[in-house]
Enzyme design. Sequence first.
Site, PDB file in Angstrom:
ATOM      1  N   ASP A  94      -8.281   1.875  -6.441  1.00 19.61           N
ATOM      2  CA  ASP A  94      -9.424   2.076  -5.565  1.00 19.61           C
ATOM      3  C   ASP A  94     -10.231   3.239  -6.145  1.00 19.61           C
ATOM      4  O   ASP A  94      -9.853   3.822  -7.158  1.00 19.61           O
ATOM      5  CB  ASP A  94      -8.966   2.331  -4.128  1.00 19.61           C
ATOM      6  CG  ASP A  94      -8.085   3.558  -4.029  1.00 19.61           C
ATOM      7  OD1 ASP A  94      -7.470   3.756  -2.967  1.00 19.61           O
ATOM      8  OD2 ASP A  94      -7.996   4.314  -5.019  1.00 19.61           O
ATOM      9  N   CYS A 311      18.451 -10.072   1.928  1.00 24.69           N
ATOM     10  CA  CYS A 311      18.998 -10.988   2.948  1.00 24.69           C
ATOM     11  C   CYS A 311      20.149 -11.823   2.417  1.00 24.69           C
ATOM     12  O   CYS A 311      20.979 -12.312   3.186  1.00 24.69           O
ATOM     13  CB  CYS A 311      17.888 -11.872   3.488  1.00 24.69           C
ATOM     14  SG  CYS A 311      16.666 -10.899   4.417  1.00 24.69           S
TER      15      CYS A 311
END
Length: 374
Positions: A94, A311
Amino acid sequence: MTAIKYELIKTCKQTGARLGRVTTPHGSFETPVFMPVGTLATVKTMAPEELKDLGANIILSNTYHLWLRPGEDIVEEAGGLHQFMNWDGSILTDSGGFQVFSLSDMRKIEEEGVHFRNHLSGEKLFLSPEGAMQIQNSLGSDIMMAFDECPPYPATYDYMKSSVERTSRWAERCLEAHQKPEQQGLFGIVQGGEYEELRKQSAQDLLSLDFPGYAIGGLSVGEPKDVMNRVLEFTTPLLPNEKPRYLMGVGSPDSLVDGAIRGVDMFDCVLPTRIARNGTCMTSNGRLVVRNAKYARDFTPLDENCDCYTCRNYTKAYIRHLIKTNETLGIRLTTYHNLYFLVKLMSDVREAIREDRLGDFRDQFFDQYGFNKP
Ligand SMILES: Nc1cc(N)c2c(=O)[nH][nH]c(=O)c2c1
Ligand SMILES: [Zn+2]
């Protein structure tokens, strides 16, 4: 030859969403895409190999923060940001303008640029369009952003109008100051707040400068979601079909899906990594705060429907234990999962666009995640 290419692959027949592909000097990626934020040349707690493993192809770094620490000169001496942080994918930086407005207390905006204080030391600093370009050219990012003002929400029409006109003049100065247009693409940032006329004026000004891509700024600054969606509905159609559209600072799973439906191609946000560091996880059934006592003996994964490394190998009980004891592995596992969740969500969105069913996907995803719950 410009540094950035965009190919529009197809548009969803059910919504305004686009499936595309962006190519930079460091590779290509399909869009819509979510970009993990690596503020200080690192996506906090993640090694580059892990980012690749979870499916990230482009990350974002902050010009303002790298200008202050370690300094763009050190990054340039290292061979640029890719070399410095050992990341061979694409990088977007940015312009620093947003941090100047969001981090610094004292600031004075003039035509020349912005006077403000270093948020760490308090010393007086000055950043101009030319300065923002010089820093990004030194960092060597693949996609740079023009120096702009991101006005607060809400802002009066008159303030927004004069801000948009100055941001357009700054954009022209950025183009003139750009040292490496063949290696680094420069995106203009459309401003204008919630005012359709000003969004049109900003887009018109920037399109006349023919940037290789366009960002939509001035959103995700505290406005309600319906305001963001309304602004997107009249702003994305103003932008060229053949160039990427980047919605800055967004965000949450629902905003990513709703932004894609309204024609946005690229997103970035600190949300997934920030909430991961306090043990909050995005799951297919909504947010989960894994440090809650109810998970002390829960030997199931964070998300039964997720096939990420976290997971597949760890349980809520174990991750809760790590978070509660401030063991670093804990926030690494939650960060990995949250980033994987958003990268996978964007992959599912692209699949839904391919099959012209993104509207149906949105309804099913929102119901399961709990976004439609009153
Ligand atoms: N939400 C936002 C996040 C951002 N990083 C920016 C920005 O860098 N520039 N301009 C913007 O308007 C803006 C908005
Ligand atoms: Zn997971």
